[in-house]
Scaffold this active site. Structure first.
Site: not given
Ligand code: CTP
Length: 439
Positions: A240-243, A308
Protein backbone atom coordinates in the site's frame (compact mmCIF):
# COMPACT_ATOMS: atom_id res chain seq x y z
CA UNK A 1 13.68 33.11 -3.58
CA UNK A 2 14.49 31.16 -0.40
CA UNK A 3 14.25 34.36 1.69
CA UNK A 4 10.92 35.16 0.06
CA UNK A 5 9.66 31.66 0.89
CA UNK A 6 10.83 31.93 4.52
CA UNK A 7 9.15 35.32 4.83
CA UNK A 8 5.90 33.87 3.44
CA UNK A 9 6.00 30.94 5.88
CA UNK A 10 6.67 33.32 8.77
CA UNK A 11 3.87 35.59 7.63
CA UNK A 12 1.47 32.61 7.40
CA UNK A 13 2.44 31.46 10.91
CA UNK A 14 1.92 34.94 12.37
CA UNK A 15 -1.31 35.38 10.43
CA UNK A 16 -2.51 32.04 11.79
CA UNK A 17 -1.80 33.10 15.37
CA UNK A 18 -3.70 36.36 14.86
CA UNK A 19 -6.55 34.73 13.00
CA UNK A 20 -8.95 35.03 15.95
CA UNK A 21 -7.78 38.43 17.19
CA UNK A 22 -10.85 40.56 17.92
CA UNK A 23 -13.31 37.87 16.75
CA UNK A 24 -16.47 37.64 18.82
CA UNK A 25 -17.24 34.03 19.60
CA UNK A 26 -20.36 32.88 21.35
CA UNK A 27 -19.89 29.42 22.83
CA UNK A 28 -23.01 27.39 23.58
CA UNK A 29 -22.34 24.50 25.97
CA UNK A 30 -24.90 21.72 26.28
CA UNK A 31 -25.13 18.71 28.59
CA UNK A 32 -22.55 16.14 27.63
CA UNK A 33 -19.50 14.80 29.41
CA UNK A 34 -17.43 16.63 26.75
CA UNK A 35 -18.62 19.89 28.37
CA UNK A 36 -15.52 19.77 30.58
CA UNK A 37 -13.50 20.50 27.42
CA UNK A 38 -15.32 23.83 27.06
CA UNK A 39 -12.80 25.24 29.55
CA UNK A 40 -9.93 24.42 27.18
CA UNK A 41 -11.84 25.81 24.20
CA UNK A 42 -12.40 29.12 26.03
CA UNK A 43 -8.75 29.29 27.12
CA UNK A 44 -7.44 28.65 23.62
CA UNK A 45 -9.81 31.21 22.10
CA UNK A 46 -8.90 33.89 24.65
CA UNK A 47 -5.21 33.13 24.15
CA UNK A 48 -5.63 33.86 20.44
CA UNK A 49 -7.20 37.24 21.16
CA UNK A 50 -10.87 36.31 20.62
CA UNK A 51 -13.61 37.80 22.77
CA UNK A 52 -15.64 34.91 24.14
CA UNK A 53 -19.08 34.82 25.72
CA UNK A 54 -20.57 31.57 26.94
CA UNK A 55 -24.17 30.39 27.31
CA UNK A 56 -24.92 27.08 29.00
CA UNK A 57 -27.90 24.78 29.26
CA UNK A 58 -28.93 23.84 32.81
CA UNK A 59 -27.76 20.25 32.25
CA UNK A 60 -24.32 21.42 31.09
CA UNK A 61 -23.89 22.73 34.66
CA UNK A 62 -23.84 19.10 35.83
CA UNK A 63 -20.53 18.70 33.99
CA UNK A 64 -18.77 22.08 34.42
CA UNK A 65 -19.65 25.14 36.47
CA UNK A 66 -20.63 28.51 34.98
CA UNK A 67 -18.08 30.04 37.37
CA UNK A 68 -15.20 28.20 35.62
CA UNK A 69 -16.25 29.42 32.19
CA UNK A 70 -17.05 32.94 33.47
CA UNK A 71 -13.58 33.18 35.02
CA UNK A 72 -11.86 32.01 31.84
CA UNK A 73 -13.95 34.13 29.47
CA UNK A 74 -14.10 37.17 31.78
CA UNK A 75 -17.84 37.48 31.09
CA UNK A 76 -20.83 36.34 33.09
CA UNK A 77 -22.23 33.02 31.90
CA UNK A 78 -26.03 33.06 31.70
CA UNK A 79 -27.87 29.76 32.05
CA UNK A 80 -31.50 30.72 32.40
CA UNK A 81 -33.65 33.28 30.62
CA UNK A 82 -34.14 35.27 33.81
CA UNK A 83 -32.05 35.53 36.97
CA UNK A 84 -34.25 36.66 39.85
CA UNK A 85 -35.30 40.15 38.68
CA UNK A 86 -33.24 40.50 35.49
CA UNK A 87 -33.75 39.14 31.98
CA UNK A 88 -30.88 37.78 29.90
CA UNK A 89 -31.02 39.40 26.50
CA UNK A 90 -30.60 36.41 24.17
CA UNK A 91 -31.35 38.51 21.10
CA UNK A 92 -28.43 40.87 21.64
CA UNK A 93 -26.13 37.93 22.46
CA UNK A 94 -27.09 36.24 19.18
CA UNK A 95 -26.50 39.45 17.26
CA UNK A 96 -23.25 40.26 19.02
CA UNK A 97 -21.31 37.23 17.79
CA UNK A 98 -19.25 36.75 14.62
CA UNK A 99 -19.82 33.04 15.02
CA UNK A 100 -21.83 30.85 17.36
CA UNK A 101 -20.05 27.62 18.27
CA UNK A 102 -22.09 24.93 19.95
CA UNK A 103 -19.60 22.61 21.63
CA UNK A 104 -20.48 20.11 22.84
CA UNK A 105 -23.77 19.76 21.01
CA UNK A 106 -25.58 16.85 22.68
CA UNK A 107 -28.10 14.70 20.77
CA UNK A 108 -30.87 16.49 22.65
CA UNK A 109 -29.62 19.96 21.73
CA UNK A 110 -29.14 18.92 18.07
CA UNK A 111 -32.72 17.71 18.01
CA UNK A 112 -34.04 20.95 19.50
CA UNK A 113 -31.98 23.03 17.07
CA UNK A 114 -33.25 21.03 14.09
CA UNK A 115 -36.83 21.54 15.22
CA UNK A 116 -36.65 25.09 16.55
CA UNK A 117 -37.60 24.10 20.09
CA UNK A 118 -36.98 26.90 22.55
CA UNK A 119 -37.03 25.69 26.15
CA UNK A 120 -33.81 27.18 27.50
CA UNK A 121 -31.57 30.21 27.10
CA UNK A 122 -29.13 28.44 24.79
CA UNK A 123 -31.95 27.58 22.38
CA UNK A 124 -33.40 31.11 22.55
CA UNK A 125 -29.94 32.53 21.80
CA UNK A 126 -29.41 30.06 18.95
CA UNK A 127 -32.76 30.98 17.39
CA UNK A 128 -31.86 34.66 17.65
CA UNK A 129 -28.36 34.26 16.22
CA UNK A 130 -27.80 36.01 12.91
CA UNK A 131 -24.20 34.81 12.57
CA UNK A 132 -22.82 31.53 11.13
CA UNK A 133 -23.32 28.54 13.44
CA UNK A 134 -20.72 25.79 13.91
CA UNK A 135 -21.72 22.59 15.66
CA UNK A 136 -19.38 20.15 17.44
CA UNK A 137 -21.55 17.13 18.29
CA UNK A 138 -20.72 14.80 21.17
CA UNK A 139 -22.51 11.58 22.00
CA UNK A 140 -22.22 7.82 22.08
CA UNK A 141 -21.66 6.00 18.79
CA UNK A 142 -25.11 4.42 18.55
CA UNK A 143 -26.77 7.77 19.24
CA UNK A 144 -24.57 9.38 16.57
CA UNK A 145 -25.59 6.76 13.98
CA UNK A 146 -29.28 6.74 14.91
CA UNK A 147 -31.45 7.77 11.94
CA UNK A 148 -33.04 10.52 14.06
CA UNK A 149 -29.63 12.11 14.70
CA UNK A 150 -28.66 11.68 11.02
CA UNK A 151 -31.88 13.43 10.00
CA UNK A 152 -31.27 16.25 12.49
CA UNK A 153 -27.76 16.80 11.16
CA UNK A 154 -29.01 16.84 7.57
CA UNK A 155 -31.59 19.42 8.53
CA UNK A 156 -29.07 21.57 10.38
CA UNK A 157 -26.71 21.51 7.40
CA UNK A 158 -29.60 22.56 5.18
CA UNK A 159 -29.91 25.66 7.41
CA UNK A 160 -26.34 26.50 6.29
CA UNK A 161 -24.74 25.50 9.61
CA UNK A 162 -21.39 23.74 9.60
CA UNK A 163 -20.75 20.53 11.47
CA UNK A 164 -17.30 19.67 12.76
CA UNK A 165 -16.45 16.01 12.24
CA UNK A 166 -16.83 13.86 15.35
CA UNK A 167 -13.77 11.90 16.37
CA UNK A 168 -13.26 8.22 17.02
CA UNK A 169 -12.06 7.01 20.41
CA UNK A 170 -13.12 5.96 23.86
CA UNK A 171 -16.65 7.10 24.70
CA UNK A 172 -18.35 7.90 28.00
CA UNK A 173 -20.06 4.50 27.85
CA UNK A 174 -16.67 2.80 27.87
CA UNK A 175 -17.22 1.68 24.28
CA UNK A 176 -14.83 2.64 21.51
CA UNK A 177 -16.17 4.31 18.39
CA UNK A 178 -17.33 7.46 16.63
CA UNK A 179 -19.07 10.28 18.47
CA UNK A 180 -16.41 12.01 20.54
CA UNK A 181 -16.43 15.78 20.31
CA UNK A 182 -13.61 17.16 18.15
CA UNK A 183 -10.60 17.96 20.33
CA UNK A 184 -10.41 21.66 21.36
CA UNK A 185 -7.25 22.18 19.22
CA UNK A 186 -9.11 20.83 16.17
CA UNK A 187 -12.07 23.10 16.93
CA UNK A 188 -9.72 26.11 17.01
CA UNK A 189 -8.18 24.97 13.71
CA UNK A 190 -11.68 24.71 12.26
CA UNK A 191 -12.44 28.26 13.41
CA UNK A 192 -9.24 29.44 11.68
CA UNK A 193 -10.48 27.74 8.51
CA UNK A 194 -13.92 29.27 8.94
CA UNK A 195 -12.59 32.82 9.20
CA UNK A 196 -10.01 32.20 6.51
CA UNK A 197 -12.70 30.83 4.16
CA UNK A 198 -14.87 33.84 4.90
CA UNK A 199 -12.13 36.19 3.79
CA UNK A 200 -11.26 34.04 0.74
CA UNK A 201 -14.96 33.92 -0.15
CA UNK A 202 -15.29 37.67 0.08
CA UNK A 203 -12.21 38.09 -2.14
CA UNK A 204 -12.88 35.35 -4.68
CA UNK A 205 -16.65 35.03 -4.97
CA UNK A 206 -18.37 32.35 -2.92
CA UNK A 207 -19.59 28.86 -3.69
CA UNK A 208 -22.60 29.54 -1.51
CA UNK A 209 -25.90 30.64 -3.06
CA UNK A 210 -26.74 34.33 -3.20
CA UNK A 211 -30.33 35.47 -2.59
CA UNK A 212 -31.86 32.02 -3.06
CA UNK A 213 -30.04 31.32 -6.37
CA UNK A 214 -29.14 27.63 -6.85
CA UNK A 215 -25.79 26.28 -5.68
CA UNK A 216 -23.21 26.27 -8.51
CA UNK A 217 -23.19 22.47 -8.90
CA UNK A 218 -26.88 21.87 -8.13
CA UNK A 219 -28.17 18.92 -10.16
CA UNK A 220 -24.68 17.77 -11.23
CA UNK A 221 -23.35 14.31 -10.46
CA UNK A 222 -19.75 14.02 -9.28
CA UNK A 223 -17.40 11.09 -8.81
CA UNK A 224 -14.35 11.29 -6.54
CA UNK A 225 -11.71 8.67 -5.81
CA UNK A 226 -9.67 9.02 -2.63
CA UNK A 227 -7.34 7.21 -0.27
CA UNK A 228 -4.83 4.45 -0.84
CA UNK A 229 -5.46 0.98 -2.20
CA UNK A 230 -4.21 -2.23 -0.62
CA UNK A 231 -2.98 -5.07 -2.79
CA UNK A 232 -2.92 -8.36 -0.87
CA UNK A 233 0.05 -10.68 -0.85
CA UNK A 234 -1.51 -13.29 1.39
CA UNK A 235 -4.31 -13.25 3.99
CA UNK A 236 -2.26 -11.08 6.39
CA UNK A 237 -0.07 -8.83 4.22
CA UNK A 238 -0.54 -6.22 1.55
CA UNK A 239 1.26 -3.54 -0.49
CA UNK A 240 0.00 0.00 0.00
CA UNK A 241 1.09 3.64 0.41
CA UNK A 242 0.84 6.48 2.94
CA UNK A 243 -2.27 8.19 1.54
CA UNK A 244 -4.81 9.11 4.26
CA UNK A 245 -7.57 10.09 1.82
CA UNK A 246 -7.92 13.54 3.48
CA UNK A 247 -7.50 15.57 0.28
CA UNK A 248 -9.99 13.54 -1.78
CA UNK A 249 -12.49 13.46 1.09
CA UNK A 250 -12.23 17.25 1.42
CA UNK A 251 -12.95 17.53 -2.31
CA UNK A 252 -16.00 15.25 -2.01
CA UNK A 253 -17.27 17.44 0.87
CA UNK A 254 -16.60 20.67 -1.05
CA UNK A 255 -18.38 19.36 -4.17
CA UNK A 256 -21.38 18.31 -2.04
CA UNK A 257 -21.42 21.70 -0.31
CA UNK A 258 -21.50 23.27 -3.78
CA UNK A 259 -24.67 21.25 -4.51
CA UNK A 260 -23.30 18.23 -6.41
CA UNK A 261 -24.58 14.69 -5.87
CA UNK A 262 -21.30 13.05 -4.95
CA UNK A 263 -20.17 9.42 -5.08
CA UNK A 264 -16.90 8.89 -3.25
CA UNK A 265 -14.98 5.71 -4.05
CA UNK A 266 -12.77 5.48 -1.00
CA UNK A 267 -9.81 3.20 -0.37
CA UNK A 268 -9.03 1.80 3.10
CA UNK A 269 -8.90 4.66 5.63
CA UNK A 270 -10.48 5.34 9.00
CA UNK A 271 -11.77 8.70 7.75
CA UNK A 272 -15.13 9.50 6.18
CA UNK A 273 -16.79 12.41 4.42
CA UNK A 274 -18.44 14.95 6.75
CA UNK A 275 -21.17 16.03 4.34
CA UNK A 276 -24.16 13.74 4.88
CA UNK A 277 -25.16 13.68 1.21
CA UNK A 278 -21.86 12.12 0.04
CA UNK A 279 -22.47 8.50 -0.99
CA UNK A 280 -19.37 6.49 -0.09
CA UNK A 281 -18.35 3.21 -1.70
CA UNK A 282 -15.56 1.66 0.35
CA UNK A 283 -13.06 -0.39 -1.63
CA UNK A 284 -9.77 -2.13 -0.92
CA UNK A 285 -7.83 -2.93 -4.10
CA UNK A 286 -7.10 -0.98 -7.29
CA UNK A 287 -9.35 -3.42 -9.09
CA UNK A 288 -12.27 -2.73 -6.69
CA UNK A 289 -11.66 1.01 -7.13
CA UNK A 290 -11.71 0.62 -10.90
CA UNK A 291 -15.05 -1.21 -10.78
CA UNK A 292 -16.57 1.26 -8.29
CA UNK A 293 -15.48 4.19 -10.47
CA UNK A 294 -16.46 2.63 -13.78
CA UNK A 295 -20.02 2.12 -12.51
CA UNK A 296 -20.42 5.90 -11.93
CA UNK A 297 -18.11 7.41 -14.53
CA UNK A 298 -20.41 7.81 -17.52
CA UNK A 299 -23.21 9.55 -15.60
CA UNK A 300 -20.88 11.96 -13.74
CA UNK A 301 -20.25 15.44 -15.08
CA UNK A 302 -17.44 16.13 -12.62
CA UNK A 303 -14.79 13.50 -11.95
CA UNK A 304 -11.90 14.05 -9.56
CA UNK A 305 -9.45 11.18 -9.16
CA UNK A 306 -7.42 11.95 -6.07
CA UNK A 307 -6.73 8.38 -4.97
CA UNK A 308 -3.18 7.10 -4.61
CA UNK A 309 -3.81 3.91 -6.53
CA UNK A 310 -1.19 1.16 -6.38
CA UNK A 311 0.47 0.91 -9.78
CA UNK A 312 1.44 -2.75 -9.21
CA UNK A 313 -0.02 -5.68 -7.33
CA UNK A 314 1.37 -9.10 -6.47
CA UNK A 315 0.90 -11.42 -9.43
CA UNK A 316 -0.06 -14.30 -7.15
CA UNK A 317 -1.99 -13.98 -3.90
CA UNK A 318 -1.20 -16.83 -1.53
CA UNK A 319 -4.27 -18.54 -0.06
CA UNK A 320 -2.41 -19.21 3.19
CA UNK A 321 0.00 -17.06 5.14
CA UNK A 322 3.41 -17.13 3.45
CA UNK A 323 6.04 -18.63 5.71
CA UNK A 324 9.56 -17.30 6.09
CA UNK A 325 11.90 -19.21 3.78
CA UNK A 326 15.49 -20.29 4.38
CA UNK A 327 17.08 -17.65 2.13
CA UNK A 328 17.82 -13.99 3.04
CA UNK A 329 15.69 -12.50 0.30
CA UNK A 330 12.22 -12.86 -1.11
CA UNK A 331 11.49 -11.86 -4.67
CA UNK A 332 7.91 -10.86 -5.40
CA UNK A 333 6.52 -10.83 -8.87
CA UNK A 334 4.26 -7.82 -9.43
CA UNK A 335 1.93 -7.00 -12.29
CA UNK A 336 0.51 -3.65 -13.35
CA UNK A 337 -2.90 -2.58 -12.09
CA UNK A 338 -5.29 -0.81 -14.41
CA UNK A 339 -4.72 2.96 -14.54
CA UNK A 340 -8.26 4.03 -13.63
CA UNK A 341 -7.89 7.65 -14.68
CA UNK A 342 -6.23 6.83 -17.99
CA UNK A 343 -8.66 4.01 -18.87
CA UNK A 344 -11.84 5.88 -17.98
CA UNK A 345 -10.40 9.18 -19.25
CA UNK A 346 -10.14 7.62 -22.71
CA UNK A 347 -13.95 7.32 -22.78
CA UNK A 348 -14.73 10.81 -21.46
CA UNK A 349 -16.97 13.25 -23.26
CA UNK A 350 -16.53 16.99 -23.75
CA UNK A 351 -19.35 17.63 -21.25
CA UNK A 352 -17.39 16.04 -18.42
CA UNK A 353 -14.76 17.82 -16.34
CA UNK A 354 -11.93 15.42 -15.54
CA UNK A 355 -9.41 16.22 -12.82
CA UNK A 356 -6.35 14.20 -11.84
CA UNK A 357 -3.63 14.52 -9.25
CA UNK A 358 0.11 14.36 -9.60
CA UNK A 359 2.19 13.83 -6.48
CA UNK A 360 5.88 13.94 -7.27
CA UNK A 361 9.28 14.16 -5.65
CA UNK A 362 11.17 15.60 -8.63
CA UNK A 363 10.54 17.19 -12.06
CA UNK A 364 7.11 18.00 -10.67
CA UNK A 365 5.85 20.33 -13.39
CA UNK A 366 7.09 18.19 -16.28
CA UNK A 367 5.40 15.04 -14.90
CA UNK A 368 2.20 16.89 -14.02
CA UNK A 369 1.87 18.32 -17.53
CA UNK A 370 2.56 14.88 -19.00
CA UNK A 371 -0.36 13.47 -16.96
CA UNK A 372 -2.60 16.36 -18.01
CA UNK A 373 -1.90 15.53 -21.68
CA UNK A 374 -1.72 11.78 -21.60
CA UNK A 375 -4.69 11.17 -19.29
CA UNK A 376 -6.95 13.50 -21.27
CA UNK A 377 -7.56 15.83 -18.27
CA UNK A 378 -9.06 19.31 -17.95
CA UNK A 379 -7.07 19.98 -14.82
CA UNK A 380 -4.17 18.42 -12.97
CA UNK A 381 -3.49 19.21 -9.33
CA UNK A 382 0.24 18.99 -8.69
CA UNK A 383 1.82 18.67 -5.29
CA UNK A 384 5.33 17.92 -4.29
CA UNK A 385 6.59 15.93 -1.34
CA UNK A 386 9.39 18.52 -1.17
CA UNK A 387 7.00 21.22 0.07
CA UNK A 388 6.65 21.34 3.86
CA UNK A 389 3.08 20.71 5.01
CA UNK A 390 2.11 19.18 1.66
CA UNK A 391 1.24 15.61 0.75
CA UNK A 392 0.31 12.55 2.77
CA UNK A 393 -1.45 12.79 6.13
CA UNK A 394 -1.08 16.56 6.61
CA UNK A 395 -4.14 18.71 7.19
CA UNK A 396 -2.58 21.27 4.85
CA UNK A 397 -1.50 21.12 1.23
CA UNK A 398 0.36 23.26 -1.26
CA UNK A 399 -0.73 22.69 -4.81
CA UNK A 400 -0.41 24.15 -8.28
CA UNK A 401 -3.30 23.78 -10.71
CA UNK A 402 -2.52 23.35 -14.42
CA UNK A 403 -5.45 23.47 -16.81
CA UNK A 404 -5.50 22.25 -20.38
CA UNK A 405 -5.73 25.82 -21.72
CA UNK A 406 -2.28 26.47 -20.27
CA UNK A 407 -3.53 28.29 -17.15
CA UNK A 408 -1.37 27.92 -14.04
CA UNK A 409 -2.52 28.72 -10.47
CA UNK A 410 0.15 28.32 -7.82
CA UNK A 411 -1.63 28.34 -4.47
CA UNK A 412 0.00 29.01 -1.10
CA UNK A 413 0.00 26.48 1.74
CA UNK A 414 -3.61 26.13 2.92
CA UNK A 415 -5.79 23.72 4.83
CA UNK A 416 -6.95 20.80 2.70
CA UNK A 417 -10.55 21.99 2.95
CA UNK A 418 -9.56 25.38 1.51
CA UNK A 419 -7.55 23.72 -1.25
CA UNK A 420 -10.63 21.60 -1.97
CA UNK A 421 -12.77 24.73 -2.26
CA UNK A 422 -10.24 26.31 -4.64
CA UNK A 423 -10.33 23.18 -6.80
CA UNK A 424 -14.14 23.20 -6.80
CA UNK A 425 -14.14 26.91 -7.82
CA UNK A 426 -11.84 26.03 -10.70
CA UNK A 427 -14.15 23.15 -11.71
CA UNK A 428 -17.13 25.51 -11.67
CA UNK A 429 -15.15 27.92 -13.92
CA UNK A 430 -14.29 25.11 -16.34
CA UNK A 431 -17.94 23.96 -16.46
CA UNK A 432 -19.05 27.52 -17.23
CA UNK A 433 -16.45 27.85 -19.98
CA UNK A 434 -17.51 24.49 -21.48
CA UNK A 435 -21.21 25.43 -21.40
CA UNK A 436 -21.50 29.12 -22.18
CA UNK A 437 -24.76 30.73 -21.06
CA UNK A 438 -27.28 31.04 -23.86
CA UNK A 439 -29.12 34.32 -23.46
N1 CTP B 1 -4.34 6.92 -11.08
C1 CTP B 1 -5.36 6.04 -11.31
N2 CTP B 1 -5.10 4.71 -11.40
C2 CTP B 1 -3.85 4.24 -11.26
C3 CTP B 1 -2.79 5.13 -11.02
C4 CTP B 1 -3.08 6.47 -10.92
O1 CTP B 1 -6.51 6.47 -11.42
N3 CTP B 1 -3.63 2.94 -11.34
C5 CTP B 1 -4.65 8.37 -11.02
C6 CTP B 1 -4.47 8.99 -9.65
O2 CTP B 1 -5.68 8.96 -8.92
C7 CTP B 1 -4.03 10.40 -9.99
C8 CTP B 1 -3.29 10.26 -11.31
O3 CTP B 1 -3.73 9.02 -11.86
O4 CTP B 1 -5.13 11.25 -10.22
C9 CTP B 1 -1.82 10.26 -11.22
O5 CTP B 1 -1.39 9.24 -10.38
P1 CTP B 1 0.17 9.02 -10.09
O6 CTP B 1 0.32 7.80 -9.24
O7 CTP B 1 0.78 10.30 -9.64
O8 CTP B 1 0.74 8.79 -11.50
P2 CTP B 1 0.89 7.55 -12.41
O9 CTP B 1 0.12 7.83 -13.64
O10 CTP B 1 0.58 6.27 -11.68
O11 CTP B 1 2.42 7.60 -12.79
P3 CTP B 1 3.72 7.50 -11.86
O12 CTP B 1 3.33 6.69 -10.65
O13 CTP B 1 4.71 6.84 -12.74
O14 CTP B 1 4.06 8.93 -11.53
Amino acid sequence: MAAEYTFCRLFCLIADKLMLQGKKILLGVSGSIAAYKAATIVRLLVKEGAEVKVVMTPSACDFITPLTLATLSKHEVPVTISDNQSWNNHVMLGRWADVMLIAPASANTLSKMANGACDNLLMATYLSATCPVLIAPAMDEDMWHHPATRANITRLLSYGHKQLPVEKGELASGLFGEGRMAEPENIIQYLHEHFNNESVASQAGDLQPVNGSPLPLQGKKALVTAGPTQEPLDPVRYISNHSSGKMGIAIADALAAAGAEVTLVLGPTGLSAAHPSVKTIRVVTADDMFRGSEAHFAQSEVIVMAAAVADYRPKHIADLKMKKGEGDALILELEKTKDILRTLGATRTEKQVLVGFSLETNNEQEYALKKLREKNLDLVVMNSLNDKGAGFNHDTNKVTLFDKQGGINELPLKSKSEVAQDIVRKIVDILHTNTPLIV
